[in-house]
Design a protein around this motif. Structure first.
Motif, PDB file in Angstrom:
ATOM      1  N   ARG A  21      19.803  26.523  36.307  1.00 41.31           N
ATOM      2  CA  ARG A  21      20.603  25.323  36.097  1.00 41.31           C
ATOM      3  C   ARG A  21      21.169  25.255  34.689  1.00 41.31           C
ATOM      4  O   ARG A  21      22.321  24.929  34.478  1.00 41.31           O
ATOM      5  N   TRP A  22      20.327  25.566  33.706  1.00 42.74           N
ATOM      6  CA  TRP A  22      20.772  25.408  32.318  1.00 42.74           C
ATOM      7  C   TRP A  22      21.522  26.633  31.811  1.00 42.74           C
ATOM      8  O   TRP A  22      22.205  26.584  30.807  1.00 42.74           O
ATOM      9  N   CYS A  47      12.370  25.980  34.621  1.00 40.52           N
ATOM     10  CA  CYS A  47      13.125  25.663  33.413  1.00 40.52           C
ATOM     11  C   CYS A  47      12.188  24.953  32.455  1.00 40.52           C
ATOM     12  O   CYS A  47      11.322  24.201  32.869  1.00 40.52           O
ATOM     13  N   TYR A  50      13.863  22.776  26.096  1.00 40.86           N
ATOM     14  CA  TYR A  50      15.119  23.306  25.577  1.00 40.86           C
ATOM     15  C   TYR A  50      15.228  22.904  24.119  1.00 40.86           C
ATOM     16  O   TYR A  50      15.467  21.751  23.787  1.00 40.86           O
ATOM     17  N   ALA A  55      15.528  27.711  25.505  1.00 43.75           N
ATOM     18  CA  ALA A  55      14.547  27.089  26.380  1.00 43.75           C
ATOM     19  C   ALA A  55      13.237  27.840  26.231  1.00 43.75           C
ATOM     20  O   ALA A  55      13.208  29.056  26.210  1.00 43.75           O
ATOM     21  N   LYS A 149      23.734  19.515  32.297  1.00 42.77           N
ATOM     22  CA  LYS A 149      23.527  19.950  30.911  1.00 42.77           C
ATOM     23  C   LYS A 149      24.523  19.322  29.950  1.00 42.77           C
ATOM     24  O   LYS A 149      24.278  19.300  28.732  1.00 42.77           O
ATOM     25  N   ASP A 150      25.661  18.791  30.471  1.00 43.54           N
ATOM     26  CA  ASP A 150      26.632  18.157  29.589  1.00 43.54           C
ATOM     27  C   ASP A 150      26.417  16.652  29.463  1.00 43.54           C
ATOM     28  O   ASP A 150      27.273  15.940  28.921  1.00 43.54           O
ATOM     29  N   ILE A 154      21.690  14.531  26.441  1.00 39.89           N
ATOM     30  CA  ILE A 154      21.161  15.892  26.329  1.00 39.89           C
ATOM     31  C   ILE A 154      21.897  16.661  25.235  1.00 39.89           C
ATOM     32  O   ILE A 154      21.283  17.328  24.392  1.00 39.89           O
ATOM     33  N   VAL A 158      20.133  18.153  21.878  1.00 40.00           N
ATOM     34  CA  VAL A 158      20.221  19.567  21.524  1.00 40.00           C
ATOM     35  C   VAL A 158      20.746  19.718  20.094  1.00 40.00           C
ATOM     36  O   VAL A 158      20.239  20.532  19.304  1.00 40.00           O
ATOM     37  N   LYS A 166      12.327  19.637  31.300  1.00 38.39           N
ATOM     38  CA  LYS A 166      12.529  19.283  32.694  1.00 38.39           C
ATOM     39  C   LYS A 166      11.183  18.824  33.259  1.00 38.39           C
ATOM     40  O   LYS A 166      10.126  19.079  32.694  1.00 38.39           O
TER      41      LYS A 166
END
Length: 561
Positions: A21-22, A47, A50, A55, A149-150, A154, A158, A166
């Motif tokens: 996914r990431w 996952c 991160y 990650a 992820k966008d 998040i 980051v 997760k």
């Protein structure tokens, strides 16, 4: 920040695989065994945290640091997607264990009401404002599987280097130092987890429990915030969340193809479940429903062996991985099984409990349906394995007493109310097998009353994959209304799947009414036209909109009575 150093010291960066996914490099917590995924083949489903663009997964030796923080105030954790049952339970547990807790979601839910009342800072909508209200930064971010992820929060986390977990990685952290009892399965895991937790707690166990549904008999709603050492957890296969766990006891209630947006077919699901059971600790136990063909397929790597444990009779199965296996079901071939199942005066089920060939007790449940008999057998088999220093008859007598007091969980055959002969029930079923079981049980309890069903399908991919199975799952109903599909995780494909399903249902009578407001008017008119006849109405689906339909219907009927 000191608390962050305590929580996330010594991250393990030993092995890596592409996270599906990431799409970053992340450590595999599945013993290095990759499994194919619909989105990215040959990718690990695990996952991890991160951190600063990487990650990572925590070293098992350092996981104790996370749990130790439960004994002191340990900083601030922020949950993105906090309104769902999975993350809301973890947020409530974190609050009870001493974290400062906040969270956000794009839709408000009853879970968020409960969290806010308990002291969690809850925000409607995703924004970096959620993480800047105190002038400090969160020590960790925990996210649900559906968060992209966008997501604004998040991306901001980051950029600041805040660790992001997760749900699977967070669960691994908080369960590692406990005696983990993980309840998995395509159907029935919420009820079984709640039932097991309720009975153990009533028997005096100071357990920790996390359930993916509201449990009216739990003072905290969907958790029990005990001290341990037992930790009972609903282990979710969605996004392979349960693959980060290492249970002492794993329960598998059944296994079918589900979550078709992630799993290609039933074989894919079997591979994932097989990986899950292979993570049972050496010397641990697998307890599974042998009546389920899918669950039974997990036994192909096991072999008969004589064991000394008095709860595991000669001829029991042991896996090559070093864990024992106990089966339960309706068949007399199972280690624990039920016979003479009948409906009791409470609308629940009575049955005779057997261990091997030996009848042990008469068990009475408040919950209806043979599926709940199976759930109770899973509870009995699990507790019998946990309590090894008592006579089996004493243990069973104690279990059956508390089973008789368990009232179930919200949105499973839940009675909403009655007005002028119209009884309304609500159910979370969203898979053809679940719908069929719910309506078969309803027909047993109401053999002569008209049974009307309103069904809101969950996800375009699910209804497309199971269209034929859905079309035959309403046979016990007299009239079915199909609404438009609820699919928060998928974009509309342009196909009118709800209408297609209504057309495909040949029995009973059915029609497609997309909007819930029009469904309400249809029900009010239809039921008002036959006031002298008792009608049973079931609202079936996952979304809050379908859940709200029943109370609205009762209010309208009351107004015109």
């Amino acid at each position: 920040m000191a608390s962050r150093a305590l929580l996330f010291a010594n991250m393990d960066r030993r092995s890596s695989a592409v996270c599906h996914r990431w799409q970053v490099r992340c450590s595999s917590a599945v013993r290095g065994v990759p499994i194919p995924c619909r989105r990215m083949k040959n990718a690990s489903f695990i996952c991890c945290a991160y951190v600063g663009g990487r990650a990572v997964t925590e070293n098992a030796k350092d996981v104790v640091a996370v749990s130790r923080c439960a004994e002191e105030k340990k900083g601030w954790v922020h949950f993105v997607g906090i309104g769902g049952y999975g993350l809301s339970a973890l947020a409530m547990l974190a609050l009870k264990q001493g974290f400062d807790v906040s969270g956000s979601d794009i839709r408000w839910s009853d879970n968020m009401d409960n969290l806010q009342e308990a002291g969690v800072k809850v925000y409607l909508g995703h924004s970096i404002v959620c993480m800047e209200t105190t002038g400090k930064r969160p020590d960790a971010i925990i996210i649900s599987s559906c968060i992209p992820k966008d997501n604004e929060e998040i991306v901001h986390a980051v950029s600041l280097g805040i660790p992001i977990y997760k749900r699977d990685s967070w669960l691994r952290n908080i369960t590692e130092q406990y005696n983990l009892i993980a309840i998995a399965g395509t159907h029935g895991k919420s009820t079984t987890t709640a039932m097991l937790s309720y009975v153990l707690h009533a028997m005096g166990d100071d357990l920790i429990a996390v359930v993916g549904a509201h449990v009216p008999q739990f003072s905290e709603g969907n958790i029990i915030p005990g001290k341990g050492p037992n930790f009972v957890l609903e282990a979710d296969e969605y996004d392979c969340c349960f693959l980060g766990l290492s249970p002492s006891i794993a329960v598998v209630t059944n296994m079918e193809w589900e979550h078709v947006d992630l799993f290609d077919d039933e074989e894919h699901v079997q591979r994932v479940f097989r990986m899950f059971v292979q993570q049972i600790k050496s010397g641990g136990h697998l307890i599974m429903c042998g009546d389920s063909a899918g669950a039974h397929s997990l036994l192909r790597d096991c072999k008969p062996k004589t064991l000394s444990n008095k709860y595991i009779c000669s001829g029991s199965l042991v896996s090559d991985a070093g864990f024992a296996v106990t089966t339960y079901g309706m068949s007399s071939k199972m280690d624990w099984h039920a016979s003479s199942v009948t409906i009791n005066s409470q609308g629940g089920q009575d049955y005779i409990l057997h261990h091997k060939e030996c009848p042990l007790a008469e068990v009475s449940l408040k919950l209806p349906g043979n599926h709940n008999v199976l759930n109770s057998l899973a509870v009995i088999a699990t507790i019998a394995n946990l309590i090894k220093d008592r006579d089996v008859h004493d243990t069973v007598n104690s279990i059956k007493y508390h089973l008789s007091k368990f009232e179930g969980i919200s949105r499973r055959f839940e009675f909403i109310g009655k007005v002028n002969g119209c009884c309304v029930y609500d159910d979370y079923a969203h898979h053809p097998t679940e719908i069929r079981a719910t309506l078969q049980t309803a027909r047993q309890l109401f053999p002569f009353q008209p049974l009307w069903v309103v069904f809101q399908a969950h996800s375009f991919s699910r209804i497309a994959a199971f269209m034929k199975d859905f079309s035959t799952s309403f046979l016990d109903a007299d009239y079915v209304i199909i609404t438009e599909v609820y699919s928060p995780r998928e974009k509309h494909t342009g196909n009118c799947y709800g209408k297609d399903l209504a057309t495909l249902i040949s029995d009973p009578a059915s029609e497609y009414i997309p909007k819930m407001v029009d469904v309400l008017e249809k029900l009010v008119l239809g039921i008002s036209a036959q006031r002298n006849q008792e009608t049973i109405v079931f609202t079936i689906g996952t979304d809050s909109e379908i859940t709200a339909l029943g109370p609205k219907l009762l209010r309208r009927l009351q107004e015109i009575s």
